[in-house]
Scaffold this motif. Structure first.
Motif, mmCIF file in Angstrom:
data_model
loop_
_atom_site.group_PDB
_atom_site.id
_atom_site.type_symbol
_atom_site.label_atom_id
_atom_site.label_comp_id
_atom_site.label_asym_id
_atom_site.label_seq_id
_atom_site.Cartn_x
_atom_site.Cartn_y
_atom_site.Cartn_z
ATOM 1 N N ALA A 192 -14.533 -0.140 -16.923
ATOM 2 C CA ALA A 192 -15.986 -0.272 -16.795
ATOM 3 C C ALA A 192 -16.640 1.085 -16.534
ATOM 4 O O ALA A 192 -17.706 1.388 -17.078
ATOM 5 C CB ALA A 192 -16.333 -1.249 -15.675
ATOM 6 N N LEU A 193 -16.005 1.902 -15.721
ATOM 7 C CA LEU A 193 -16.547 3.228 -15.437
ATOM 8 C C LEU A 193 -16.597 4.085 -16.694
ATOM 9 O O LEU A 193 -17.582 4.794 -16.930
ATOM 10 C CB LEU A 193 -15.728 3.922 -14.360
ATOM 11 N N VAL A 194 -15.569 4.019 -17.520
ATOM 12 C CA VAL A 194 -15.569 4.782 -18.773
ATOM 13 C C VAL A 194 -16.686 4.286 -19.679
ATOM 14 O O VAL A 194 -17.448 5.089 -20.254
ATOM 15 C CB VAL A 194 -14.205 4.692 -19.483
ATOM 16 N N VAL A 195 -16.828 2.975 -19.818
ATOM 17 C CA VAL A 195 -17.860 2.406 -20.690
ATOM 18 C C VAL A 195 -19.254 2.823 -20.213
ATOM 19 O O VAL A 195 -20.078 3.292 -20.999
ATOM 20 C CB VAL A 195 -17.723 0.867 -20.770
ATOM 21 N N VAL A 201 -34.083 10.910 -14.673
ATOM 22 C CA VAL A 201 -33.913 12.196 -15.341
ATOM 23 C C VAL A 201 -32.520 12.214 -15.963
ATOM 24 O O VAL A 201 -31.524 12.333 -15.253
ATOM 25 C CB VAL A 201 -34.056 13.368 -14.339
ATOM 26 N N PRO A 202 -32.441 12.063 -17.279
ATOM 27 C CA PRO A 202 -31.120 12.051 -17.900
ATOM 28 C C PRO A 202 -30.475 13.432 -17.823
ATOM 29 O O PRO A 202 -31.025 14.418 -18.304
ATOM 30 C CB PRO A 202 -31.414 11.649 -19.349
ATOM 31 N N SER A 203 -29.323 13.500 -17.166
ATOM 32 C CA SER A 203 -28.601 14.765 -17.024
ATOM 33 C C SER A 203 -27.140 14.453 -16.744
ATOM 34 O O SER A 203 -26.783 13.310 -16.433
ATOM 35 C CB SER A 203 -29.170 15.583 -15.870
ATOM 36 N N GLU A 204 -26.286 15.469 -16.838
ATOM 37 C CA GLU A 204 -24.876 15.267 -16.517
ATOM 38 C C GLU A 204 -24.710 14.845 -15.062
ATOM 39 O O GLU A 204 -23.847 14.040 -14.733
ATOM 40 C CB GLU A 204 -24.089 16.540 -16.788
ATOM 41 N N GLU A 205 -25.550 15.382 -14.184
ATOM 42 C CA GLU A 205 -25.468 15.023 -12.766
ATOM 43 C C GLU A 205 -25.785 13.542 -12.556
ATOM 44 O O GLU A 205 -25.164 12.877 -11.741
ATOM 45 C CB GLU A 205 -26.425 15.874 -11.925
ATOM 46 N N SER A 206 -26.767 13.032 -13.304
ATOM 47 C CA SER A 206 -27.107 11.618 -13.147
ATOM 48 C C SER A 206 -25.971 10.735 -13.630
ATOM 49 O O SER A 206 -25.700 9.686 -13.054
ATOM 50 C CB SER A 206 -28.419 11.281 -13.856
ATOM 51 N N THR A 207 -25.255 11.161 -14.669
ATOM 52 C CA THR A 207 -24.106 10.399 -15.149
ATOM 53 C C THR A 207 -23.028 10.326 -14.070
ATOM 54 O O THR A 207 -22.462 9.265 -13.810
ATOM 55 C CB THR A 207 -23.532 11.037 -16.433
ATOM 56 N N CYS A 208 -22.757 11.438 -13.416
ATOM 57 C CA CYS A 208 -21.758 11.464 -12.329
ATOM 58 C C CYS A 208 -22.197 10.596 -11.154
ATOM 59 O O CYS A 208 -21.393 9.880 -10.572
ATOM 60 C CB CYS A 208 -21.526 12.891 -11.856
ATOM 61 N N ARG A 209 -23.478 10.641 -10.810
ATOM 62 C CA ARG A 209 -23.996 9.849 -9.698
ATOM 63 C C ARG A 209 -23.873 8.355 -9.995
ATOM 64 O O ARG A 209 -23.462 7.574 -9.144
ATOM 65 C CB ARG A 209 -25.450 10.244 -9.413
ATOM 66 N N ARG A 219 -21.732 6.953 -11.960
ATOM 67 C CA ARG A 219 -20.296 6.615 -11.903
ATOM 68 C C ARG A 219 -19.844 6.388 -10.468
ATOM 69 O O ARG A 219 -19.138 5.423 -10.173
ATOM 70 C CB ARG A 219 -19.486 7.725 -12.571
ATOM 71 N N ARG A 220 -20.251 7.260 -9.543
ATOM 72 C CA ARG A 220 -19.877 7.112 -8.132
ATOM 73 C C ARG A 220 -20.415 5.809 -7.549
ATOM 74 O O ARG A 220 -19.706 5.073 -6.878
ATOM 75 C CB ARG A 220 -20.423 8.290 -7.313
#
Length: 129
Positions: free
Chosen positions: A45-48, A15-23, A25-26
């Motif tokens: 790498a995290l930024v990319v 599910v593409p969402s801002e929360e998935s982007t943060c997850r 990254r972690r």
């Protein structure tokens, strides 16, 4: 020193969402720290990865697959989505709140590109590790 061990992380973002982007990254921060990479490489790498996944969230709006591989001194990042739209680097607009993601990817990676598939595309980047 040559790394003889290959490392790989695969992650599906259903599910593409801002929360998935943060997850993502972690999870990636944890994996990369276990791969004995320097803090600058991890941060780049995290930024990319965050920018590539955010592009899926903002533009493709499909599920995506992330693959991060370390082979020798090259860290490869690939994000595959189900949209045919090719990524485009926008001109710098200092008044825009967003729109610099691919400029960051271009600046932080040694190379990057996009491969088309019948069912979408893969945007990839390679960083020196």
């Amino acid at each position: 020193m040559t790394r003889s061990v290959e490392q790989r992380l695969r992650r599906r973002v259903c599910v593409p969402s801002e929360e998935s982007t943060c997850r993502v990254r972690r999870e990636l921060r944890g994996a990369l720290s276990r791969w004995d990479l320097g803090p600058d490489v991890v941060d780049d790498a995290l930024v990319v990865v965050e920018e590539l996944v955010a592009n899926v969230v903002d533009h493709a709006r499909t599920r995506c697959d992330l693959v991060v591989e370390l082979i020798g001194h090259v860290l490869s990042v690939a994000v595959r989505d189900r949209s045919a739209g090719a990524p485009v680097i926008r001109a710098v607009d200092t008044t825009a709140p967003r729109g610099r993601g691919l400029q960051l990817v271009d600046g932080l990676s040694e190379s990057w590109g996009c491969a088309s598939h019948p069912d979408g595309k893969t945007v990839w980047a390679r960083l020196a590790a």
